[in-house]
Write an enzyme that holds these catalytic residues in place. Structure first.
Site, PDB file in Angstrom:
ATOM      1  N   THR B  40      41.141  16.083 -85.917  1.00 33.36           N
ATOM      2  CA  THR B  40      40.718  14.742 -86.317  1.00 33.36           C
ATOM      3  C   THR B  40      40.089  14.761 -87.705  1.00 33.36           C
ATOM      4  OG1 THR B  40      40.323  14.155 -84.023  1.00 33.36           O
ATOM      5  CG2 THR B  40      39.231  12.799 -85.688  1.00 33.36           C
ATOM      6  N   HIS B  43      42.727  14.847 -90.247  1.00 29.59           N
ATOM      7  CA  HIS B  43      43.341  13.529 -90.444  1.00 29.59           C
ATOM      8  C   HIS B  43      42.447  12.643 -91.316  1.00 29.59           C
ATOM      9  CE1 HIS B  43      46.296  14.796 -87.699  1.00 29.59           C
ATOM     10  NE2 HIS B  43      45.735  14.420 -86.567  1.00 29.59           N
ATOM     11  N   HIS B  64      32.378  16.444 -86.438  1.00 34.53           N
ATOM     12  CA  HIS B  64      31.710  16.140 -85.170  1.00 34.53           C
ATOM     13  C   HIS B  64      31.391  17.385 -84.345  1.00 34.53           C
ATOM     14  CE1 HIS B  64      36.049  15.893 -84.388  1.00 34.53           C
ATOM     15  NE2 HIS B  64      35.778  16.352 -83.201  1.00 34.53           N
ATOM     16  N   GLU B  65      32.071  18.491 -84.565  1.00 33.25           N
ATOM     17  CA  GLU B  65      31.767  19.694 -83.784  1.00 33.25           C
ATOM     18  C   GLU B  65      30.618  20.437 -84.446  1.00 33.25           C
ATOM     19  OE1 GLU B  65      35.344  22.001 -83.449  1.00 33.25           O
ATOM     20  OE2 GLU B  65      36.535  20.330 -82.707  1.00 33.25           O
ATOM     21  N   CYS B  97      28.111   0.128 -69.442  1.00 37.37           N
ATOM     22  CA  CYS B  97      29.355  -0.594 -69.143  1.00 37.37           C
ATOM     23  C   CYS B  97      29.926  -0.121 -67.800  1.00 37.37           C
ATOM     24  CB  CYS B  97      30.382  -0.405 -70.265  1.00 37.37           C
ATOM     25  SG  CYS B  97      31.096   1.250 -70.329  1.00 37.37           S
ATOM     26  N   ARG B 207      48.838  31.655 -84.593  1.00 38.93           N
ATOM     27  CA  ARG B 207      48.610  30.973 -83.327  1.00 38.93           C
ATOM     28  C   ARG B 207      49.547  31.497 -82.225  1.00 38.93           C
ATOM     29  NH1 ARG B 207      47.584  24.691 -85.338  1.00 38.93           N
ATOM     30  NH2 ARG B 207      45.682  25.159 -86.521  1.00 38.93           N
ATOM     31  N   ILE B 294      44.235  12.471 -71.105  1.00 40.98           N
ATOM     32  CA  ILE B 294      43.035  13.278 -71.364  1.00 40.98           C
ATOM     33  C   ILE B 294      42.367  12.791 -72.636  1.00 40.98           C
ATOM     34  CG2 ILE B 294      42.128  15.605 -71.779  1.00 40.98           C
ATOM     35  CD1 ILE B 294      43.493  15.262 -69.043  1.00 40.98           C
TER      36      ILE B 294
END
Lengths: 354, 354, 354, 354
Positions: B40, B43, B64-65, B97, B207, B294
């Site tokens: 993300t 991006h 964010h991590e 909510c 990978r 997910i």
């Protein structure tokens, strides 16, 4: 053929010669390559109270854990043929009762168990319904193939349903280090449990040691250690997510409910000599605990899981370490003695009769 | 303080100086010890179509991590104090909510995501609601502490609900070997999967190689190999019990549904650039397949599972191997370049600004 | 005996005389008391594209929904005898494949369907494997006994697994008011759903009206009403907890995913003429939706549930109202015409041949 | 304000005047419109053994079931405002413990219960944390709004988890016809159970009669009828799929395990005066039974289910019939007497103090 037969309602059994079984159209005849001794076999051999009240068929060929090769297949058999290597699912079911028709064959209303309700596997040959003959990889060690049955019990304890609280990353207690308790430790470790606490009576040091090797972070002496306090400390006061009672000791049931975190689950596998007094309020109600009774193993979801685990070489190596003795079946009396003397974990019998 | 800030609606971002965040009564201020780069973030950095339509807050601190140490706690905070080592759950939820009140906070109707909807973690300090600051073992490597967040995605893919078909002893396909796909391979292996099949695009050899090391029995080249035929052969024609789509490639979705055994499950985690055409009859209906979308990870069941896995030293060692690069955050542009050039699995940024 | 036989690969079928079936050892011969027409039968009758590609056995006796009386039992049959009233589970399974051995017989790898793969029930007699002959209360109306099969589909849509998000107190949308959609509405109402929203094409006013009578709080016209906006308004913006796609219309699939609340579930039962384009990101991934493909019904958990529902007199009365026509089977061409003309819900055929 | 206060550690309580509660920032002040009497309140009033050991706060305002109108909202409250009609979730939780963070708030490690651990609702006003004030439809009868709390217990007994064996089409036994047992009968009937068997002590004929009216097919006298034989006969020997123990009688626990079909489930809700002796082998292990402890209700999945059920007019009408008495709160002593004399099902108190 040779067979280990209990001929009288008394302790022990004798090795004798009997007619080999005749198979029905939907059965296979299996030549035994390995058989293993379960606690139930010990009870039947010893002719304890449970065995006296449970066994009605005498004479009876003992034993239910087995692996062997198909030597004859009935005319209706479609999935097996000669030379196939099979293990036995030991619950012979009717296939038509409410339980069988709703995915609970393992608690069939008319179940018959090998070596208990009908002739068992401590023999040269055994007849198995096609449904009960589980086909193995031909290269699998027959000893391991045989103990897939109790391994199935261990998997059933850990995963009693398809949809169940997972053990991955969870803390778990295994109360009792008998062969199936040890298998449960290994299964838990293999399934990603975080901390595994095992307890044992302490007299069988081989089993306590195996518990550690198979993955338990702590193996506690149920007689000497303060199990509840130790586990509570090691889990930051939360207790374990899952507690497996594998011993049949009333004190272990009590510990299971004290150890389990509110909302957690307890599996009961051990059998009890007497009714057990439980403070149901604190043990189950206020704790919103879920309790699963464990009997047999799912037919055949658990077998597929077992097959999958055993297909891993790392797992095969470890499960083999639970087999502490491989003995000729002619020495079964000595094998029973070895188990009684607390010197064994799992004992496998090899088909050497003379 | 220093921060990586996107100041304009265009590719890239700049390292600049901004005021450190002020915390609210229910927040903590965290000094960043490690931050890691997610797809993300790439991006948002690249300012691709998705980012252009998704991001409204500019200027925006990216990332964010994260893992860091609490340096200040708001007056209402009760569970954290200075010196605590924390990671971030990156979904900031309203808590009130329908979803939040029914154990589905990860799909809160008013969710805000760090580094997307509000200032993120590529900075010297970040403010986190108490609820979102996950307390770690103080000895945990901050780099691993940071990647617990994407590891949570991988666990969520494998175990999206408390009550779910288990992967133990099952055959599984992981379609896509990005960092979270690789983590999924490791999680599956650690949770007792039988055979694990992974696929990757083939251009990132690092990978592909990691897939093998982390537990995949086969790593297939999605462009060159006949994935479906290979997997079908290797599973005796049954296909896999579980297929995880981790790539966002339409061809991988199609493969997932072809590979999965009737009655099995498919998890969709990858994001797609376009709507995908599916033969719903064969893919889902006739197959009685179950499909799980997910998103994020359960708050906080998945975090506890991750904590449990990371508490195992064997697991920690393997998850660390997915971190191929540890770079100073001042070199973030180079880090992005490394990812683009297919030379990395997971990249961790260290708080070296000058 | 008389039978409705498709003799050529073309529309229609003819009533003719054929030899009655011979039963195998594990089969029963059933004298038909009622048979009912399913959408599949209409497709086979019409010889549409699907039928042309699916049907290989010609000549073929049509039909699969049936109730009748056992007039002969094979020598291996143990649970049925002459005079027993039975219905048919229409999936003839092998009982031995991976699916059959893991509680998923309804997606058996070698399934054969009555009236599709082997001779069906639009005849005076039909042979059924013992396993497939479901024993009814002898006092049950044969027409209702026959439609237990599609009712099982409706129950399977509502409760596709043993462990499933319940519908009690939940808001649900049923997209499509064919006979099984109507049954789903009734099942939902009987199982305690809160608000039930049904949609229909609007041309079959009988079905729209039945939807209301069977329990739908709103029956919307899928062509004219703004279904999504209406349902969103009526649910306070949360959407429905469960959406059942029962129509096979691509627009209904899209609606299902728009209507379902984040973390909710969608069941796909309708069959589609073409692949469907889906925005998987918004439909499934970000929403963390769960999707269940529905095929057949669980053997035999669903049958027991159906039996339990039908044992309630309130339920029997309502399910009977879905049967809008009871016609002699000699008028099957007219029955097909009635269905085509949108004047019917469920049509039951009575064994009057002359 | 007026309040029912237990001032001394002895039976009874007195109506007196106390200061109205002051609310915290995250609380609302609620003016009581209806309160209802739970068995727990009777125990506290009677000052039985359990109450003596459980209650530490004296003086204590009694009561926990309530509905009322918000008259003041704390500064942090976002989801409620003045005039809102609310009911109380009576478990005040910390929101941060292991249980609260893993969707098990109802068994929070630091739970406080209204009217037990902190001042309750038998008063003119009560302070509730925002989280615990459940917003109702403004038109809902306050008496019904109040009894949603115990109705939640009944729903929790029937559906203790999101993923649970459904009761639709199943046979169920409810052992104990107290108010929550009666509610369970109604819930079961509304959720599609097939046959419902209820048992009661027989002395409270009003409750026995209500059991029949609310949906029980048989209401048996636990003292006089042979419950096990009767239910076994009525279920063709299979027993019930689900047994709910709602009485706290050891004999009922024993019956529950005898009645339940192998592989079925038992829920334990009743509280026991003493530890209970159980033959765990036959009750749980061999039967592969699942046992759920029931405490409180899920926060807030169960509340949404209750809301959904109460939104149905057919359900509202029936649940209202369980309220046999509506009395002014000034007559609370008489209300307690009425309950003791076995002449009541549910008693609602109206806020008439003078």
């Amino acid at each position: 053929m040779h067979a280990v037969v209990k001929k009288k309602r008394e302790p022990g059994a004798e090795i004798t010669t009997v007619n080999p079984p005749k198979i029905k159209r939907d059965e296979v005849l299996v030549k035994v390559k390995a058989a293993s001794i379960c606690g139930t076999d010990v009870h039947v051999w010893d002719w304890n109270e449970w065995a006296q009240s449970r066994i009605t068929k005498i004479p009876l060929i003992l034993g239910h854990e087995v692996a062997g090769v198909v030597v004859e297949a009935g005319s209706d058999v479609t999935t097996l043929q000669e030379e196939d290597m099979v293990s036995a699912e030991t619950h012979i079911v009717d296939g038509t009762c409410y339980q069988c028709r709703t995915d609970r064959m393992h608690v069939c209303q008319h179940v018959q168990i090998l070596g208990v309700d009908r002739d068992g596997v401590f023999a040269e040959y055994v007849a198995l319904p096609e449904r009960n003959a589980w086909k193995n990889d031909p290269h699998l060690d027959p000893a391991i193939a045989s103990i897939q049955e109790p391994l199935g019990n261990a998997v059933q304890c850990v995963l009693p349903k398809d949809h169940i609280e997972d053990v991955a990353g969870k803390n778990v207690a295994v109360l009792g280090c008998g062969p199936i308790g040890l298998m449960a430790v290994l299964v838990l470790k293999t399934l990603g449990a975080a901390k595994i606490f095992a307890t044992g009576g302490g007299r069988n040091r081989i089993r306590m040691e195996l518990g550690r090797k198979l993955g338990a972070d702590m193996v506690l002496n149920a007689r000497e250690d303060d199990v509840v306090e130790t586990v509570m400390d090691a889990t930051g006061g939360n207790g374990v997510d899952v507690a497996l009672e594998m011993s049949g000791a009333p004190s272990a049931v009590e510990q299971a409910f004290q150890l389990v975190t509110p909302g957690g689950r307890v599996c009961l596998f051990g059998l009890f000599e007497q009714p057990v007094k439980l403070d149901l309020n604190d043990a189950i109600v206020f704790k919103a605990a879920t309790v699963y009774g464990i009997s047999g193993r799912r037919m055949f979801q658990t077998w597929y899981q077992v097959k999958g685990l055993v297909s891993r070489s790392d797992f095969r190596k470890k499960i083999a370490s639970i087999i502490t003795h491989r003995m000729p079946i002619r020495d079964i009396a000595e094998a029973m003695e070895t188990i009684h003397s607390k010197q064994a974990a799992k004992v496998v019998l090899e088909p050497r009769w003379e």
